[in-house]
Design a protein around this motif. Structure first.
Motif, PDB file in Angstrom:
ATOM      1  N   ALA A 287       0.800  -1.145   0.162  1.00 44.22           N
ATOM      2  CA  ALA A 287      -0.016   0.094   0.097  1.00 44.22           C
ATOM      3  C   ALA A 287       0.773   1.120  -0.149  1.00 44.22           C
ATOM      4  O   ALA A 287       1.939   1.272   0.788  1.00 44.22           O
ATOM      5  CB  ALA A 287      -0.935   0.019   1.215  1.00 44.22           C
ATOM      6  N   PRO A 288       0.630   2.296  -0.847  1.00 47.07           N
ATOM      7  CA  PRO A 288       1.210   3.399  -0.750  1.00 47.07           C
ATOM      8  C   PRO A 288       1.421   4.121   0.648  1.00 47.07           C
ATOM      9  O   PRO A 288       0.513   4.127   1.119  1.00 47.07           O
ATOM     10  CB  PRO A 288       0.666   4.310  -1.774  1.00 47.07           C
ATOM     11  N   GLU A 289       2.566   4.768   0.747  1.00 52.43           N
ATOM     12  CA  GLU A 289       2.703   5.563   2.031  1.00 52.43           C
ATOM     13  C   GLU A 289       1.792   6.596   2.006  1.00 52.43           C
ATOM     14  O   GLU A 289       1.549   7.622   0.977  1.00 52.43           O
ATOM     15  CB  GLU A 289       4.112   6.313   2.186  1.00 52.43           C
ATOM     16  N   VAL A 290       1.220   7.198   3.053  1.00 49.96           N
ATOM     17  CA  VAL A 290       0.232   8.250   3.058  1.00 49.96           C
ATOM     18  C   VAL A 290       1.023   9.332   3.909  1.00 49.96           C
ATOM     19  O   VAL A 290       0.838   9.409   4.970  1.00 49.96           O
ATOM     20  CB  VAL A 290      -1.057   7.976   3.627  1.00 49.96           C
ATOM     21  N   LYS A 291       1.552  10.093   3.130  1.00 51.17           N
ATOM     22  CA  LYS A 291       2.229  11.337   3.716  1.00 51.17           C
ATOM     23  C   LYS A 291       1.227  12.279   4.110  1.00 51.17           C
ATOM     24  O   LYS A 291       1.176  12.917   5.072  1.00 51.17           O
ATOM     25  CB  LYS A 291       3.502  11.690   2.701  1.00 51.17           C
ATOM     26  N   THR A 292       0.629  12.812   2.942  1.00 47.88           N
ATOM     27  CA  THR A 292      -0.527  13.679   3.092  1.00 47.88           C
ATOM     28  C   THR A 292      -1.532  13.433   2.341  1.00 47.88           C
ATOM     29  O   THR A 292      -1.505  12.537   1.331  1.00 47.88           O
ATOM     30  CB  THR A 292       0.124  15.187   2.613  1.00 47.88           C
ATOM     31  N   VAL A 293      -2.901  13.406   2.936  1.00 40.62           N
ATOM     32  CA  VAL A 293      -4.069  13.208   2.307  1.00 40.62           C
ATOM     33  C   VAL A 293      -4.171  14.309   1.108  1.00 40.62           C
ATOM     34  O   VAL A 293      -4.192  15.520   1.289  1.00 40.62           O
ATOM     35  CB  VAL A 293      -5.180  13.526   3.201  1.00 40.62           C
ATOM     36  N   PRO A 294      -4.242  13.732  -0.135  1.00 41.24           N
ATOM     37  CA  PRO A 294      -4.497  14.529  -1.146  1.00 41.24           C
ATOM     38  C   PRO A 294      -5.698  15.967  -0.785  1.00 41.24           C
ATOM     39  O   PRO A 294      -6.735  15.683  -0.341  1.00 41.24           O
ATOM     40  CB  PRO A 294      -5.138  14.170  -2.525  1.00 41.24           C
ATOM     41  N   GLU A 295      -5.199  17.233  -1.234  1.00 43.55           N
ATOM     42  CA  GLU A 295      -6.044  18.328  -0.912  1.00 43.55           C
ATOM     43  C   GLU A 295      -7.108  18.614  -1.959  1.00 43.55           C
ATOM     44  O   GLU A 295      -7.929  19.312  -1.637  1.00 43.55           O
ATOM     45  CB  GLU A 295      -5.115  19.416  -0.617  1.00 43.55           C
ATOM     46  N   THR A 296      -6.969  17.920  -3.353  1.00 39.54           N
ATOM     47  CA  THR A 296      -7.971  18.283  -4.213  1.00 39.54           C
ATOM     48  C   THR A 296      -8.492  16.970  -4.907  1.00 39.54           C
ATOM     49  O   THR A 296      -7.861  15.837  -4.912  1.00 39.54           O
ATOM     50  CB  THR A 296      -7.200  19.140  -5.245  1.00 39.54           C
ATOM     51  N   VAL A 297      -9.701  17.199  -5.294  1.00 35.37           N
ATOM     52  CA  VAL A 297     -10.518  16.110  -5.890  1.00 35.37           C
ATOM     53  C   VAL A 297      -9.724  15.511  -7.082  1.00 35.37           C
ATOM     54  O   VAL A 297      -9.410  14.065  -7.397  1.00 35.37           O
ATOM     55  CB  VAL A 297     -11.992  16.651  -6.336  1.00 35.37           C
ATOM     56  N   THR A 298      -8.891  16.402  -7.718  1.00 34.99           N
ATOM     57  CA  THR A 298      -8.122  15.740  -8.849  1.00 34.99           C
ATOM     58  C   THR A 298      -7.049  14.976  -8.593  1.00 34.99           C
ATOM     59  O   THR A 298      -6.768  13.918  -9.278  1.00 34.99           O
ATOM     60  CB  THR A 298      -7.776  16.987  -9.683  1.00 34.99           C
ATOM     61  N   ALA A 299      -6.370  15.609  -7.434  1.00 39.40           N
ATOM     62  CA  ALA A 299      -5.179  14.566  -7.178  1.00 39.40           C
ATOM     63  C   ALA A 299      -5.673  13.315  -6.362  1.00 39.40           C
ATOM     64  O   ALA A 299      -4.844  12.198  -6.781  1.00 39.40           O
ATOM     65  CB  ALA A 299      -4.422  15.310  -5.951  1.00 39.40           C
ATOM     66  N   ALA A 300      -6.612  13.236  -5.855  1.00 42.07           N
ATOM     67  CA  ALA A 300      -7.172  11.982  -5.211  1.00 42.07           C
ATOM     68  C   ALA A 300      -7.821  11.106  -6.288  1.00 42.07           C
ATOM     69  O   ALA A 300      -7.545   9.867  -6.363  1.00 42.07           O
ATOM     70  CB  ALA A 300      -8.291  12.471  -4.378  1.00 42.07           C
ATOM     71  N   PHE A 301      -8.107  11.488  -7.520  1.00 42.50           N
ATOM     72  CA  PHE A 301      -8.778  10.905  -8.556  1.00 42.50           C
ATOM     73  C   PHE A 301      -7.404  10.083  -9.184  1.00 42.50           C
ATOM     74  O   PHE A 301      -7.633   8.988  -9.784  1.00 42.50           O
ATOM     75  CB  PHE A 301      -9.659  11.796  -9.614  1.00 42.50           C
ATOM     76  N   ASP A 302      -6.543  10.997  -9.353  1.00 47.54           N
ATOM     77  CA  ASP A 302      -5.329  10.662 -10.167  1.00 47.54           C
ATOM     78  C   ASP A 302      -4.788   9.491  -9.399  1.00 47.54           C
ATOM     79  O   ASP A 302      -4.237   8.372  -9.739  1.00 47.54           O
ATOM     80  CB  ASP A 302      -4.403  11.742 -10.251  1.00 47.54           C
TER      81      ASP A 302
ATOM     82  N   VAL B 161     -11.120   8.459   0.444  1.00 45.96           N
ATOM     83  CA  VAL B 161     -10.519   9.777   0.451  1.00 45.96           C
ATOM     84  C   VAL B 161     -11.346  10.607  -0.742  1.00 45.96           C
ATOM     85  O   VAL B 161     -11.514  11.565  -0.409  1.00 45.96           O
ATOM     86  CB  VAL B 161      -9.005   9.669   0.414  1.00 45.96           C
ATOM     87  N   LEU B 162     -11.488   9.887  -1.685  1.00 45.27           N
ATOM     88  CA  LEU B 162     -11.898  10.734  -2.835  1.00 45.27           C
ATOM     89  C   LEU B 162     -13.370  11.288  -2.610  1.00 45.27           C
ATOM     90  O   LEU B 162     -13.685  12.448  -2.890  1.00 45.27           O
ATOM     91  CB  LEU B 162     -11.838   9.824  -4.241  1.00 45.27           C
ATOM     92  N   ASP B 163     -14.198  10.048  -2.309  1.00 42.73           N
ATOM     93  CA  ASP B 163     -15.479  10.255  -1.905  1.00 42.73           C
ATOM     94  C   ASP B 163     -15.780  11.499  -0.762  1.00 42.73           C
ATOM     95  O   ASP B 163     -16.709  12.367  -0.961  1.00 42.73           O
ATOM     96  CB  ASP B 163     -16.320   9.217  -1.380  1.00 42.73           C
ATOM     97  N   GLN B 164     -14.771  11.517   0.191  1.00 40.25           N
ATOM     98  CA  GLN B 164     -14.766  12.377   1.155  1.00 40.25           C
ATOM     99  C   GLN B 164     -14.534  13.879   0.538  1.00 40.25           C
ATOM    100  O   GLN B 164     -15.033  14.863   0.962  1.00 40.25           O
ATOM    101  CB  GLN B 164     -13.870  12.403   2.429  1.00 40.25           C
ATOM    102  N   LEU B 165     -13.471  13.908  -0.347  1.00 48.01           N
ATOM    103  CA  LEU B 165     -12.971  15.179  -0.841  1.00 48.01           C
ATOM    104  C   LEU B 165     -14.478  15.751  -1.847  1.00 48.01           C
ATOM    105  O   LEU B 165     -14.640  16.857  -1.954  1.00 48.01           O
ATOM    106  CB  LEU B 165     -11.989  15.265  -1.714  1.00 48.01           C
ATOM    107  N   VAL B 166     -14.929  14.960  -2.679  1.00 45.88           N
ATOM    108  CA  VAL B 166     -16.210  15.186  -3.426  1.00 45.88           C
ATOM    109  C   VAL B 166     -17.384  15.756  -2.513  1.00 45.88           C
ATOM    110  O   VAL B 166     -18.046  16.603  -2.881  1.00 45.88           O
ATOM    111  CB  VAL B 166     -16.684  14.010  -4.165  1.00 45.88           C
TER     112      VAL B 166
ATOM    113  N   ALA C 157     -15.346   7.481 -14.586  1.00 49.32           N
ATOM    114  CA  ALA C 157     -14.891   8.156 -15.956  1.00 49.32           C
ATOM    115  C   ALA C 157     -14.176   9.396 -15.246  1.00 49.32           C
ATOM    116  O   ALA C 157     -13.332  10.253 -15.841  1.00 49.32           O
ATOM    117  CB  ALA C 157     -16.012   8.515 -16.796  1.00 49.32           C
ATOM    118  N   SER C 158     -14.606  10.081 -13.961  1.00 45.77           N
ATOM    119  CA  SER C 158     -14.078  11.252 -13.435  1.00 45.77           C
ATOM    120  C   SER C 158     -14.394  11.530 -12.144  1.00 45.77           C
ATOM    121  O   SER C 158     -15.193  10.444 -11.617  1.00 45.77           O
ATOM    122  CB  SER C 158     -15.039  12.441 -14.255  1.00 45.77           C
ATOM    123  N   ALA C 159     -13.929  12.392 -11.168  1.00 52.55           N
ATOM    124  CA  ALA C 159     -14.296  12.258 -10.019  1.00 52.55           C
ATOM    125  C   ALA C 159     -15.621  12.655  -9.618  1.00 52.55           C
ATOM    126  O   ALA C 159     -16.199  13.624 -10.392  1.00 52.55           O
ATOM    127  CB  ALA C 159     -13.268  13.277  -9.280  1.00 52.55           C
TER     128      ALA C 159
END
Length: 421
Positions: free
Chosen positions: A12-27, A74-79, A336-338
């Motif tokens: 599993a990837p290291e979670v250094k920081t939670v993505p701050e934007t929806v785009t970053a989380a989707f990527d 994380v993506l759902d929470q940001l959306v 297809a998108s966030a």
């Protein structure tokens, strides 16, 4: 080690920081999916060559699958956070009556002054909620709570929602359908039989939450008190509603679609929910596991099927991510998108954590036209009772709404049963 390298290695990837934007989380989520697809292809190749997959490969697939679920959360929470505008932020003109109600409600919540609200509700021929008392929130707050709950609760978002002013919604229907036929232009019209009508009843039940605030928070004029109340109750309301709409027993709560009697699709009759069995107790078939999904899609009539949605929890979705068709294409597709749902065989997937995990006899996958199949009934108005005494020095806000629900069309919802028959 980069996140991508860690994913390819099954870590599993290291979670250094939670993505701050929806785009970053989707990527991040799409990168995880690409890693998952490559490792799962390796697992399937090993099964073809050696009739079994390497233990290390299986573990990698499972770890990446779990990491994808975490990143999707994380993506759902940001959306969801992005979908929450501040109330009172310049959202258009308001009538004098609405402004008066807002001002009176603000005074009641902050300082307990209820005289103005009492006068307004007397003018509107409205009264407190029985012996409990309480006052209606302003229309904007009421609408915002409902909108936020719809964003969080998949069943509310997918179902038909009716707002009523009474305690019960009664819906008649013809048990044998309407009498119809063809006749010549000048021929006598044959007499039709008396229609046999039955009635579905959807009573509304009380749902409550009790957020607490300090007096310092209430005294701070910079705090949008209506937005605070909406944000405090939307999550708990959505969780309670979502659970009830899926598996509620109908006692002091809505009746969930999984609580109705289930019968094999070949023996289906009105009043029951039809199911397709996987043929294996507590799991998917070893050979052709996706055949069950194809079967359940085609149990629905064409009119319902074109509006169909799969419903399952994240763990079941994790199993289905591994399924391929005869051409080697994955049946599960990422969003297809966030903000958009994933899809399965071209149909959207609604994630409902209230759906049971795969187990012996479980009903872990549903497919249906929920707009036609399930009815949510809201009684108009959300009420708040201010209580500064029970938990001093905090002020409690007993917030209530009345909600009902149940299946209104038993043809429109089908489930998968993890059983031999």
């Amino acid at each position: 080690m980069t996140d991508e390298t860690r994913m390819m290695a099954g870590v599993a990837p290291e979670v250094k920081t939670v993505p701050e934007t929806v785009t970053a989380a989707f990527d991040d989520f799409m990168e995880a999916f690409e890693a998952f697809r490559e490792v799962n292809d390796r697992r399937l190749g090993e099964i073809e060559q050696k009739l079994t997959a390497d233990v290390v490969t299986r573990d990698k697939v499972d770890r990446i699958n779990r990491a994808m679920d975490d990143q999707k959360k994380v993506l759902d929470q940001l959306v969801l956070k992005k979908a929450r505008p501040q109330l009172g932020g310049g959202g258009g003109e308001m009538s004098a009556e609405v402004m008066e109600h807002k001002a009176a409600f603000d005074a009641y919540v902050r300082r307990g002054e209820e005289g103005s609200l009492r006068e307004l509700e007397a003018k509107a021929f409205s009264a407190g909620t029985g012996a409990d008392g309480g006052y209606l929130v302003p229309p904007q707050t009421d609408a915002e709570i409902g909108r936020r709950v719809s964003v969080i609760s998949p069943m509310r978002a997918l179902s038909t929602v009716r707002t009523v002013s009474s305690a019960v919604l009664k819906k008649p229907f013809a048990t044998a359908g309407l009498s119809t036929g063809w006749v010549a232009e000048t021929a006598a019209r044959p007499q039709t039989g008396t229609p046999q009508l039955a009635e579905l009843s959807f009573p509304t039940m009380e749902l409550y939450a009790m957020p607490a605030a300090t007096q310092a928070l209430l005294d701070d004029s910079a705090v949008d008190i209506e937005a605070w109340i909406a944000s405090e109750v939307d999550i708990v309301f959505a969780e309670q509603e979502g659970d009830a709409f899926v598996r509620g027993d109908g006692l002091n709560k809505p009746k969930g679609f999984l609580s109705y009697t289930t019968v094999a699709e070949a023996s289906w009759s009105w009043g029951n929910i039809g199911y397709i069995a996987t043929g294996t107790g507590g799991g998917w078939k070893v050979t052709g596991p996706s055949d069950t999904l194809v079967e359940i899609v085609y149990t629905l009539k064409a009119g319902h099927r074109q509006n169909g949605t799969f419903m399952m929890n994240r763990r079941t979705q994790g199993d289905i991510r591994k399924f391929k068709d005869a051409d080697g294409n994955y049946l599960w597709r990422p969003p297809a998108s966030a903000g958009q749902p994933a899809s399965l065989m071209g149909y959207p997937i609604a994630e409902a954590e209230e759906m049971p995990d795969v187990g012996a006899g479980s009903l872990s996958v549903a497919f249906g036209d929920f707009r036609s199949g399930y009815l949510v009934v809201d009684r108009a108005g959300v009420r708040i009772l201010r209580d500064p005494y029970s938990a001093k020095p905090y002020v409690l806000f007993y917030t209530t709404k009345r909600v009902g629900g149940g299946v209104q069309n038993f043809e429109a919802i089908k489930v998968v049963k993890f059983a031999a028959s």
